[in-house]
Design an enzyme around this catalytic site. Structure first.
Site, PDB file in Angstrom:
ATOM      1  N   ARG A  35       3.163  58.037 -82.540  1.00  0.00           N
ATOM      2  CA  ARG A  35       3.856  59.026 -83.380  1.00  0.00           C
ATOM      3  C   ARG A  35       2.926  59.571 -84.452  1.00  0.00           C
ATOM      4  O   ARG A  35       2.135  58.826 -85.044  1.00  0.00           O
ATOM      5  CB  ARG A  35       5.082  58.387 -84.047  1.00  0.00           C
ATOM      6  N   ASN A  93      -5.434  71.629 -80.977  1.00  0.00           N
ATOM      7  CA  ASN A  93      -6.167  72.463 -81.918  1.00  0.00           C
ATOM      8  C   ASN A  93      -7.662  72.199 -81.773  1.00  0.00           C
ATOM      9  O   ASN A  93      -8.073  71.055 -81.574  1.00  0.00           O
ATOM     10  CB  ASN A  93      -5.716  72.159 -83.345  1.00  0.00           C
ATOM     11  N   VAL A 102      -8.490  66.276 -87.309  1.00  0.00           N
ATOM     12  CA  VAL A 102      -9.056  64.999 -86.857  1.00  0.00           C
ATOM     13  C   VAL A 102      -9.916  65.306 -85.623  1.00  0.00           C
ATOM     14  O   VAL A 102      -9.414  65.846 -84.630  1.00  0.00           O
ATOM     15  CB  VAL A 102      -7.953  63.971 -86.517  1.00  0.00           C
ATOM     16  N   HIS A 106      -6.819  65.490 -79.218  1.00  0.00           N
ATOM     17  CA  HIS A 106      -5.446  64.990 -79.117  1.00  0.00           C
ATOM     18  C   HIS A 106      -4.516  66.129 -78.753  1.00  0.00           C
ATOM     19  O   HIS A 106      -4.665  67.247 -79.248  1.00  0.00           O
ATOM     20  CB  HIS A 106      -4.984  64.346 -80.438  1.00  0.00           C
TER      21      HIS A 106
HETATM   22  P1  5GP Z   1      -4.911  68.216 -86.012  1.00  0.00           P
HETATM   23  O1  5GP Z   1      -4.699  68.836 -87.363  1.00  0.00           O
HETATM   24  O2  5GP Z   1      -6.316  67.654 -85.898  1.00  0.00           O
HETATM   25  O3  5GP Z   1      -4.551  69.072 -84.837  1.00  0.00           O
HETATM   26  O4  5GP Z   1      -3.902  67.000 -85.918  1.00  0.00           O
HETATM   27  C1  5GP Z   1      -4.139  65.781 -86.545  1.00  0.00           C
HETATM   28  C2  5GP Z   1      -2.813  65.084 -86.664  1.00  0.00           C
HETATM   29  O5  5GP Z   1      -3.047  63.726 -86.956  1.00  0.00           O
HETATM   30  C3  5GP Z   1      -1.935  65.639 -87.789  1.00  0.00           C
HETATM   31  O6  5GP Z   1      -0.705  66.109 -87.247  1.00  0.00           O
HETATM   32  C4  5GP Z   1      -1.743  64.444 -88.716  1.00  0.00           C
HETATM   33  O7  5GP Z   1      -0.450  64.374 -89.262  1.00  0.00           O
HETATM   34  C5  5GP Z   1      -2.049  63.263 -87.810  1.00  0.00           C
HETATM   35  N1  5GP Z   1      -2.581  62.104 -88.501  1.00  0.00           N
HETATM   36  C6  5GP Z   1      -3.551  62.112 -89.454  1.00  0.00           C
HETATM   37  N2  5GP Z   1      -3.809  60.853 -89.844  1.00  0.00           N
HETATM   38  C7  5GP Z   1      -2.974  60.043 -89.130  1.00  0.00           C
HETATM   39  C8  5GP Z   1      -2.780  58.614 -89.111  1.00  0.00           C
HETATM   40  O8  5GP Z   1      -3.427  57.846 -89.816  1.00  0.00           O
HETATM   41  N3  5GP Z   1      -1.836  58.148 -88.264  1.00  0.00           N
HETATM   42  C9  5GP Z   1      -1.099  58.979 -87.446  1.00  0.00           C
HETATM   43  N4  5GP Z   1      -0.187  58.390 -86.654  1.00  0.00           N
HETATM   44  N5  5GP Z   1      -1.271  60.319 -87.448  1.00  0.00           N
HETATM   45  C10 5GP Z   1      -2.190  60.839 -88.270  1.00  0.00           C
END
Ligand code: 5GP
Ligand code: ZN
Length: 120
Positions: A35, A93, A102, A106
């Protein structure tokens, strides 16, 4: 099984390693799903390869099957949580304009509300 690369600085590699807790919804030898800590929909999970791949730009031809499996797992999780019929959004993304924060690839699986289009 494919080689698992890990980056000790990477948040999601640390989740794969169990160093940072996450609510896991799925795992196999190549992929885990958990999640999102900051959900953007009633259901929001992330599907990631265990192996560190920074962005979609870094995916190589020999990783094509693995990346395809991320989608298969995303659909399975959405179905298991009752979202197949109403539908859901899957997104990856890439880099700054894509909104990637990140740098370990993903898939976002978002469900449980009407999604907008185009995305912001
Ligand atoms: P992005 O912005 O790279 O597409 O998505 C990164 C996602 O990772 C974001 O939706 C953010 O909420 C999630 N995220 C960031 N840090 C953590 C974490 O420590 N644990 C979890 N479960 N999700 C995280
Ligand atoms: Zn990583």
């Amino acid at each position: 099984m494919s080689t698992i690369n890990s980056d000790p600085e990477c948040l999601f590699c640390r989740i794969v390693a169990g160093e940072i807790p996450a609510e896991r919804l799925y795992e196999d030898d190549e992929i885990i799903a958990f999640r999102d800590v900051n959900p953007q929909a009633p259901f929001h999970c992330l599907v990631i390869p265990r192996s560190h791949i920074a962005t979609l730009n870094d995916v190589t031809q020999d990783q094509a099957e693995l990346v395809g499996r991320l989608l298969v797992v995303a659909a399975r999780i959405a179905a298991e949580h009752g979202h197949a019929q109403d539908g859901y959004r899957v997104a990856m993304n890439a880099n700054r304009h894509g909104g990637q924060s990140v740098y370990h690839i993903h898939l976002h699986v978002l469900a449980g509300r009407q999604m907008g289009w185009p995305p912001g």
